[in-house]
Design a protein around this motif. Sequence first.
Motif, PDB file in Angstrom:
ATOM      1  N   SER A  67       3.623   9.386  16.196  1.00  0.00           N
ATOM      2  CA  SER A  67       2.725   8.691  15.284  1.00  0.00           C
ATOM      3  C   SER A  67       2.384   7.308  15.825  1.00  0.00           C
ATOM      4  O   SER A  67       3.273   6.523  16.169  1.00  0.00           O
ATOM      5  CB  SER A  67       3.389   8.540  13.922  1.00  0.00           C
ATOM      6  N   ARG A 103      10.920   2.074   0.349  1.00  0.00           N
ATOM      7  CA  ARG A 103      11.440   2.846   1.485  1.00  0.00           C
ATOM      8  C   ARG A 103      10.850   2.353   2.804  1.00  0.00           C
ATOM      9  O   ARG A 103      10.883   3.080   3.795  1.00  0.00           O
ATOM     10  CB  ARG A 103      11.075   4.321   1.321  1.00  0.00           C
ATOM     11  N   HIS A 156      12.345   2.993   6.188  1.00  0.00           N
ATOM     12  CA  HIS A 156      12.348   4.312   6.836  1.00  0.00           C
ATOM     13  C   HIS A 156      11.605   4.278   8.173  1.00  0.00           C
ATOM     14  O   HIS A 156      11.908   5.053   9.063  1.00  0.00           O
ATOM     15  CB  HIS A 156      11.687   5.356   5.916  1.00  0.00           C
ATOM     16  N   VAL A 157      10.633   3.376   8.271  1.00  0.00           N
ATOM     17  CA  VAL A 157       9.883   3.341   9.524  1.00  0.00           C
ATOM     18  C   VAL A 157      10.771   2.864  10.668  1.00  0.00           C
ATOM     19  O   VAL A 157      10.499   3.139  11.834  1.00  0.00           O
ATOM     20  CB  VAL A 157       8.617   2.440   9.437  1.00  0.00           C
ATOM     21  N   ASP A 197       0.813  -1.207   0.000  1.00  0.00           N
ATOM     22  CA  ASP A 197       0.000   0.000   0.000  1.00  0.00           C
ATOM     23  C   ASP A 197       0.855   1.270   0.000  1.00  0.00           C
ATOM     24  O   ASP A 197       0.348   2.362  -0.186  1.00  0.00           O
ATOM     25  CB  ASP A 197      -0.928  -0.011   1.224  1.00  0.00           C
ATOM     26  N   LEU A 198       2.150   1.123   0.204  1.00  0.00           N
ATOM     27  CA  LEU A 198       2.997   2.317   0.312  1.00  0.00           C
ATOM     28  C   LEU A 198       3.283   2.912  -1.059  1.00  0.00           C
ATOM     29  O   LEU A 198       3.569   2.186  -2.015  1.00  0.00           O
ATOM     30  CB  LEU A 198       4.332   1.972   0.977  1.00  0.00           C
ATOM     31  N   GLY A 199       3.249   4.217  -1.126  1.00  0.00           N
ATOM     32  CA  GLY A 199       3.580   4.898  -2.376  1.00  0.00           C
ATOM     33  C   GLY A 199       5.014   4.611  -2.792  1.00  0.00           C
ATOM     34  O   GLY A 199       5.332   4.496  -3.967  1.00  0.00           O
ATOM     35  N   HIS A 200       5.888   4.546  -1.828  1.00  0.00           N
ATOM     36  CA  HIS A 200       7.276   4.168  -2.090  1.00  0.00           C
ATOM     37  C   HIS A 200       7.598   2.952  -1.233  1.00  0.00           C
ATOM     38  O   HIS A 200       8.214   3.066  -0.175  1.00  0.00           O
ATOM     39  CB  HIS A 200       8.236   5.315  -1.750  1.00  0.00           C
ATOM     40  N   TYR A 241      13.772   6.095  10.729  1.00  0.00           N
ATOM     41  CA  TYR A 241      13.310   7.451  11.058  1.00  0.00           C
ATOM     42  C   TYR A 241      12.028   7.435  11.871  1.00  0.00           C
ATOM     43  O   TYR A 241      11.048   8.098  11.493  1.00  0.00           O
ATOM     44  CB  TYR A 241      13.022   8.256   9.776  1.00  0.00           C
ATOM     45  N   PRO A 242      11.964   6.696  12.939  1.00  0.00           N
ATOM     46  CA  PRO A 242      10.679   6.646  13.642  1.00  0.00           C
ATOM     47  C   PRO A 242      10.288   8.034  14.173  1.00  0.00           C
ATOM     48  O   PRO A 242      11.147   8.797  14.595  1.00  0.00           O
ATOM     49  CB  PRO A 242      10.927   5.681  14.795  1.00  0.00           C
ATOM     50  N   GLN A 243       9.014   8.323  14.107  1.00  0.00           N
ATOM     51  CA  GLN A 243       8.509   9.598  14.595  1.00  0.00           C
ATOM     52  C   GLN A 243       7.512   9.226  15.669  1.00  0.00           C
ATOM     53  O   GLN A 243       6.424   8.736  15.391  1.00  0.00           O
ATOM     54  CB  GLN A 243       7.868  10.343  13.422  1.00  0.00           C
ATOM     55  N   LEU A 300       1.336   4.981  14.159  1.00  0.00           N
ATOM     56  CA  LEU A 300       1.831   4.016  13.184  1.00  0.00           C
ATOM     57  C   LEU A 300       3.280   3.637  13.485  1.00  0.00           C
ATOM     58  O   LEU A 300       3.670   2.474  13.374  1.00  0.00           O
ATOM     59  CB  LEU A 300       1.715   4.620  11.772  1.00  0.00           C
ATOM     60  N   ALA A 301       4.063   4.613  13.910  1.00  0.00           N
ATOM     61  CA  ALA A 301       5.457   4.320  14.248  1.00  0.00           C
ATOM     62  C   ALA A 301       5.515   3.344  15.425  1.00  0.00           C
ATOM     63  O   ALA A 301       6.302   2.393  15.426  1.00  0.00           O
ATOM     64  CB  ALA A 301       6.196   5.613  14.579  1.00  0.00           C
TER      65      ALA A 301
END
Lengths: 293, 434, 839
Positions: B136, B124, B127-128, B118-121, B131-133, B138-139
Motif C-alpha cells: 500500500s 486505531r 495500526h499503520v 478522517d479515519l473511521g476508527h 500492521y504495515p502492509q 499509504l503504508a
Amino acid sequence: MAKLVQIEKKARHSAAEPEIGTMTRRDLLTHLTKIGAASLAAAMGGDAVMEMLSQTPAVAAPGADPAEPLIKRKYRYGMVIDTRRCVGCKACVVACKAENKTPPGVAYTVVLDGALGNRPDDKPLFMTKPCFHCENPPCVDVCPVGATFKRSQDGIVVVDYDRCIGCRYCITGCPYGARYFDFGENYPAVAEGTPYAGVPSPEYNQFRTRAEGKSPIGNVRKCTFCVHLQDAEGRYNKAEGRWPACAKTCTGHAIHFGDFNDPESEVSRLLRERQAIRLKEELGTNPNVYYLL
Amino acid sequence: MIYTGASNPSMATEERDDRAQRALRTVLWLLGALAAVGLPALFYRLYAGLGVTHLGSVVPWGVWVAFYIYFIGLSAGSFLLSTLIFVFKNEKLEPVGRLAVFQAFACLLTGLAFILIDLGHWTRFYHVIIYPQWRSVLAWEIWFYNIYIVILLAEMWFLMRCDLSRWATEARGWAKRIYRPLSLGFYCPKTPEEERACDQQTRRWLKILGIIGIPIALGVHGGTGAIFAVVKARPAWYSPIFPLVFIISALASGGGLLLFLRAFVLPQPDKDREILPMLAKLTAGFLVFDLVLLGLEFLVGLYGGIPDHVESYYLIASGPFWWVFWIQQLLFGAAVPLILIYWRAATASAMRLGLAGLLIVLGVFGVRLNIVIPALAIPVLRGFDMAIDSARLASLYVPNWVEWLSSLGLVAAVALLAYAAMRRLPMNEHQPYR
Amino acid sequence: MYVFDEKVGRRKFLKLTGTTAATIAGAGALTSCGKISAGEHAITTNTLAAKQWGREAGEWIPSCCNMCGGQSGILVHVVNGVVEKIEPNHWNPNNYSNISTDFFDGYSEEYGCAEGGSICPKGNAGIMQLYDPDRVKRPLKRTNPDKSPGADPKWQEITWDQALDEIAAKLKALRDEGEAHKLLWMSEDHSFTHIQQDFCKLYGTPNYSMHSNLCDVARKASFRMVVGDDRPLADFIQSKYILLFGWNPTSAIKWVYLPRILTRAIERGARLVVVDPYLSDTAAKAHEWVAIRPGTDGALALAMGHVIVREGLYDKDFVANWVSGFDEYAAYVKDKTPQWAEKITSIDARTIERLAREVATIKPACIDAWSGPGQHTNGVQGGRAIAALAALIGGYDRPGTLILPDKKGNKHVEVEPDEVAEKTLHQPRFDQLKEKYPLGHSSGVYTQLFNNLRKGEGPYQPKMMVCVFQNPMMSVPGTQNVAEALAKLETLVVIDTMLSETAMMADYVLPGTVYLERYDLNSHWVTWPALGLRQPVVKPLFGQLAEYETVVALGRRLDLRDRSGKEFFRIGPLSGQPIEDLKAWYEDYLSNELKKGAPGITLEELKQLPGAVWVDKKGTRYEKYAEPIPEEKLKEAFFDGPRNTDGTAIYDKPKDQGGKRIGTVIGGKAVRGFFTPSGKAELYTPSLAEKKDANGQPVDPLPVYKPRDWQPDEKYPLYLINWKEASHTHTRTQNNAWLLDIKPNNPLVIHPETASRLGIAEGDEVWVESPHGRVQARAHLTRRIHPEVVGAQHGFGHTALGNNARGRGSAFGALNETKSDPLSGMAVHKEICVRVYKA
Ligand SMILES: Nc1nc2c(c(=O)[nH]1)N[C@H]1C(S)=C(S)[C@@H](COP(=O)(O)OP(=O)(O)OC[C@H]3O[C@@H](n4cnc5c(=O)[nH]c(N)nc54)[C@H](O)[C@@H]3O)O[C@H]1N2
Ligand SMILES: Nc1nc2c(c(=O)[nH]1)N[C@H]1C(S)=C(S)[C@@H](COP(=O)(O)OP(=O)(O)OC[C@H]3O[C@@H](n4cnc5c(=O)[nH]c(N)nc54)[C@H](O)[C@@H]3O)O[C@H]1N2
Ligand code: SF4
Ligand code: SF4
Ligand code: SF4
Ligand code: SF4
Ligand code: SF4
Ligand SMILES: [Mo]
C-alpha cells in the motif's frame, strides 16, 4: 513501471486482438534499450521487481488462460451470473441484507440495469453485482494495514473489522463499487429497539450486534460470499442451506455459485459451455464473477 | 505585539507596522473565534463517528482528505524551498530558511491531523505502524512522514540551537525551563573561532539533512500523489503525471505561504525588499509549470475521450462546483497572483506580493478539492449510485457543517499555535530574546 | 438447518460434521497453498455466539409468505424468539413451478425441488414488516368525529376488551333492529376469508366483499366466457411462443415460480412477445416489446384473429371439436384487418400480421393477459378477444398453453344461518352486483359500493363497515369519493397492521397480525392440487388477536348460532366440543376444512409434511376437457337437459342444491368439456345478448372491440397508466425499510420526446392533472414508454401508513373516477387521461 506491465498484460489478455500486437515484455524492453534506455531496463532488475510493483502478475505460461489464477488454492469460489435469467427483482439485494444484517447504505450486492450501455428503447440489462473476489484485488493492495486481504485457501476477499482503521482507501481502489463504509446508520426496526435489534450479524462467524462506535461501524464492509456458511473444511453445501443467500433466493435462478477448481461444479461447466464476460477485463483484476449474456 | 526585526525601523515602516499589527490582531481574534466554534465540531465528530459527515461510499473521501493533501503539499513545498538555501546555497533566500522549515513542520502536523480525523476508527491510527502492509502506498507514506518529521525536527534544532541556548541563558522563569530542554543541552560557543566552526558544522549538517530530505520530501508529496495515481479504478487519477503535479503544486503553494507569512506575519523590511520579489518569481514559476501540467492532463484526458475520465473533467469545469475551478483555482488562484507578481514587477510592494502568495495558497486548495472529489463522483459503474436508495451512495458530495467547521477549527487552532510558537522561537538568525 | 426427515418430524436440525472453524483464515490456510496474499492473517470468531445464533440454533419453521397474495412457501428461522431470516421453502411448488413434471423432476423428500425454491424481495423483507416500529400495537378509538381530509382522528388507546365490547354492541344493535344487512364487510381475497364469510352469513349480511374486483375480475369474466374457468394458468415452461398482453409476471411476482418458468422457457427456446404501453421489466426479458395504446388490446387480438382466420392458420382440429361460434367470429373479424387495428393500437400493421402468423404456427403457443387490458372500461371484451385468440390456436389445457388448473385444497364448509340472519341475508347486496353486473364476481363491486354510499343511492343506506386487510383509500380509483363515502358511515372498523389511509378514516382500528404471527391454509395457484400451511412462527408481538380470532371473539360476543342453534364460534367444527381458547378453536376449524377437503388430513398432520405443504402426487393433467366423466360420478349427476343432446350441462347435484358443473354432453358423450353454456370454448355466446350491462346497454355476444370510455382529448392529451414492480406490494409495503432501499419512490415515466415537447427534463417536479384533480410527481425520462403515455408504479404517495412511507412518491388514484367496467365490475385503475406540466 507498473504501467508498462499493465500494457503488456493487456496484450496477453487479448492475444487475439492485434491492436497492441504480440509485443512481449522482452520486445518492449529491447525496444526501450534501442531508444537508449538500457540503463532504465537494467534498473528494473527484471521480472522480480516488475512483479513486485505490479498488481497483475507478470509471468505466465504463454497462451495460459487468463482466468486461471496463478496462486494455487484449495478452492476457488466464484459466481457465474446468467443475465438472461436475471429479472432484476432485487431479491438478492434484500436476501443479502437479511443474511448479513447490513445497515442502510450498505448493500453487498446491488442490481444494475445500465452498466453495459443502453439500447435504443432503453431496454435494461439487469445484472446483480456482488464483490468479484478478484484474483488480483486492487482493494487489498491499497489497504495500509492489511485489514482486507484475499484468503489463500479459497480466494475470498475479507475485511478484518478489528484491524481496519476506516480510511476508505480500498473503496477508492475497487473498480466495481463493491465496498461500502458503515456510517453507523440503522433501520427503524433496529434503531427503535424492536426485538430484531438484538439479532447479531453472522458475518465471519463473529456475531456482532450493532453498537455505537463498535465495529463494523466505522469500517469498510463488503460481500463475503457468505463465508460464515462454510464448514470447518471451507466447503459450502446447498442442500443444507449453507450457500450464499443471494443465490439461494434468486427468483430467476440466475446466480450460480461454486468452486472453479472443481471441474464438475456448475460454475465450471457453465464457463466451459457458455460465453461469459467479466467487467473491466482491461484492468487485469481478474474477477471471479462472470456474466453470461 | 509583533516582532519587527533587529534593525532600526524607518518611519514609514513603523506606520506600516502599525497597520499590519492591527490587521494581524483582527486576524488573530478571528482565528480564535473560528477555533472556538470549530474545535467543538471536531470533538463532536471524533466522538460520534463519520456518520455526522456527508461522506458516502461513492465519494468516500471529501474535504478532509483535500485538506490533508493540501497541507502535506504546503509542507513538502516549504521544505523543498528551504533546500534551495541549505543544499543549493541560495544565500539570498537565507533569511526565510527557518520560517520555511518551521512552516514545513507545522503544515505536516496539520495534514496528519486531517488524515487522523478522517479515519473511521481514529483511535486505531497506530495500526499503520504495527500492521504495515507494504503493497500500500499509504503504508509507505506513513513511514515517509515519520522520517520526514525527524528530519524537520533535526533541521530546526540545528538552525535554532545557537539562539535557543542563548535564550535559555537570557530568559527568566518558565521560559528558561522551556528553552533549555529545547536546545538539547547545546551551549553557544564562546570564542569567535569556535563560533565559526560551529556555524560551519550547522551548515554542513543542514546540507546533509537537506540532501537526505529532498528525496524524502519528494516521497512525501510525490508519494501522496501516488496514493491517487495508483488507483486504476479511477481513470481521472490513474496517471503517472500525478505525483509530479503534486510536487510542483506543492512548491507553488509552499512558496505562496512563505510569501504571505513573510510579508504579513514576520516581515523584515530591509531584507524583504530583496527576498520577496525573488521568492514571488520562483513561486510564480512553479505556478506556471503547474498550469502547464494541468493543461496537459486535460488535453490528454479529453482527447482520449474515455467516458469516466472525460466526465470528471466536465464535472470540474461545469459541474455544480465549477466556480472552484474557474474562480478559485484559475482566476484568484493563478491569474490574479500572476498579475500581482509580474505587473510592473519593479514596483511591487511587499503587501502586494504577500497578497499574491495568499491567493496562490487559497487557490491551491481548490486544486486539492478538484483532485479528490470529482474523480470519485463519477460512479465506477453506470447507475451504481442509484442502485439502492441511500444518501450515502449519492454521487454529489457537498461537505456539511461538521466537516467545514471542524476543518476551519483545526486550521485556526494550528495557525494560532504556530503563531504562538513563532513568537516564542528564534525565527530569525541572532534574534535577541525579548 | 431445516432438512426434512420422516423419523424426526418437521424440525430436524442437521448436525454439521464438526462445528464451524474457529478461525476464518486458520493457520492451515496460511500455509496450505502457494503465495500468501498481502495482509492475510487470522480473524477471530465467536463460537459461543455461533451456537446461540447460527443456522443450527433455534428453529426453522415452514410456513407461507403473505407479503403479497402469492402465498409462496417459506422457511422461517426463529432464534431466541426473534425471526432472524426467511428463506425459500423447497417443498412448495409455488416457489418453483406450476407444472408438476417440472416440479417433481429431481424432487426429493429431504431437499424438495431439484434446484431449490425462491422467494422474491418482498418475501425476504417480511422481517421488516413484522418488526416495523410503526405498526398498530393496540386498539384505537377515534375521539374526533371530524373525518375530513387531513383531520387528526385524536386516537385514544383502548383495551381489547373495550374495543370488542363496543364493536359487538354496535353490531348487536344493528342486528337486533333487523338491519344486519347494513353492515358492509370488506376483506382481502386469500387470507382467512372463510371465517369472515361465515361470520357475515351467521350475522346476516349479504354484503361480504373482497378485493378481487379491484384486481382481476375482468380477466376472470373474459376467460369464464370463453373457457368457463376464472383463472387459467400459463404453462410457460413447456411453451415455445409466449404472447403476453399487459402482464408483468417477472416483476409483478405473485407466484414466485413466475420468473423462473418464464426465463427458463426462453432458455429452452421459447420466443417471448410482450404487448404493453410500457417496456415493463418483463418486456425487458422479451424478444419483442410491442408498444400498444392503452385500452386497445382487443383490437389487436381481433386483427390477429383476422389474419389467422384469413390464412387458415387456426388449429382446425381443436376448432372443429372444441370451439363454438367460429363462424360468427370469423364473420365479425372479416373487416378487423391489421390496417384497421394499426390506427387504433398504433402498432404497425405488418407487425400485427407477423405476430399473428408466429403465434399460430409456432407450437405450443401460450397467449395470456392480466391487469393491463383488464383495468379499463372495455377490459372484459378486450380480454375476451384475447381469450378467443387463444382458443383459435388451440391454446388451452395442452402442455405449453393456458392450463385450466385443477385447484383443490381445504374445503369451505358452508354454515347454515339461523332465521334472523336469513331475513336480512335476502336483502339485495348494497353494491348491486347481481342487478347491474352481468359478468360480475362474488367479490362484489367496490366502486359501486362507494359511489352508492357517497351519493346516498342504492337499495338502502349502510351504517357500519368492517374493513379487513384492505386500503380502499388508495386501492380504489377516485380517492376523494372513497373518503367521502367512508365518512358517511356511522361506524367504520378497520383491522390493519398499519395506520393506513383507510385506518385514518376509522372509528375503531384493531391491530392486525403480520402473516408470521398467524395461520392460514393456502390452496396454491399451480396446475395441480397443492396446499401450503401458514402458521404462527412467533407470538403476536403486541399480544393482539389474529384477525380470525377477532372475528371469532365478535361472533361469541354476539352469540351467533347456526340454524341448528349451535354456538358456531364456541364449538369446534371438527371435534364438536366446546373450545374456549380462540386459537385452539380456529385450529380445529382449519383441521375440519383440511379433513373435508382434498388433503383429508388434520392440521397437525399437515405440519408434519415436508415443508408443511401437501402436494397431490398425481400431478398436472392436460386436455381435461376431453376426459369422460367417470361412471360413478355420472350416477349421481344432474343433467340440465336431455342426456344425449350435445350441449347439455352436467352438474354433480341439482343446481338448486348448489350443484357444481362437472361436464357437458359433447358428441353424445358425457365429458368434462369447458364450463361454458355450450360446453366448448366459445367465441360467441348468444345468451349474452339477453343481458344488459351496468349502463343499461345490451351485452354483445361477440368479443367486440369498443373504445374505452375515457379517451385523451386536447385538454388531457396523455394516457396515464400504472403497474406493479417486484419491489412493492400494492399500497402496503411502502413503509418497509428494506424494500424502500431497492425502490424508494415512483417517478412518473415519460418518453423523452414527449417530455421535450412539454419542456420537462429528467428529475423535474411536474403536475399531473386530470379533470378530477392534480398530483405532483417527479419526472423520469426514458424511451421505455409509448410516447402518448405516461405512467408510474402503483402504491406510493402515502399520507399515512408510517413514517417511512409518508410523502414518498405519488398516488394517482385521486385523478381517476370511482368507476368500474360495466360488465364485471372491475375497477378501472388504468383508465385515466391527463396533462402534464412543470411544477
Ligand atoms: N411485486 C408485486 N407483485 C404483484 C403484486 C404487487 O402488488 N407487487 N400484486 C399481485 C396482484 S394482486 C396482481 S392482480 C398481479 C397483477 O399483475 P400484472 O397484471 O402484471 O399487473 P400490472 O403491473 O398492474 O399491469 C401489467 C402491465 O399492464 C400494462 N398496461 C397498462 N395498461 C395497459 C393496456 O391498456 N394494455 C396493455 N397491454 N398493457 C397495459 C402495465 O404497463 C403493466 O406493465 O400482480 C401480483 N403480483
Ligand atoms: N392505481 C392502481 N390501483 C390498483 C392497482 C393498480 O395496478 N393500480 N392494483 C389493484 C389490484 S390488482 C389489487 S389486488 C388491489 C389491492 O388493494 P388492497 O387489497 O386494498 O391492498 P393494499 O393496497 O395493499 O392494502 C392492504 C392494506 O392491508 C394492510 N395489511 C397488510 N398486511 C396485513 C395483514 O397481514 N393483516 C391486516 N389486517 N392488514 C394488513 C396494509 O397495511 C394495507 O393498509 O389494488 C388495486 N388497485
Ligand atoms: S470487486 Fe472490488 S472489493 Fe471485490 S475483490 Fe475486486 S477490487 Fe476488491
Ligand atoms: S478502510 Fe479498512 S480495509 Fe479499507 S483500506 Fe482502510 S484499513 Fe484497509
Ligand atoms: S454472496 Fe453473500 S455476502 Fe455476497 S452478495 Fe451474496 S448474499 Fe451477500
Ligand atoms: S434475485 Fe436473481 S433474478 Fe432477482 S435481481 Fe437478483 S440475480 Fe436477478
Ligand atoms: S411472490 Fe414474494 S411476496 Fe408474494 S408470496 Fe411469494 S415470496 Fe411472498
Ligand atoms: Mo390484484
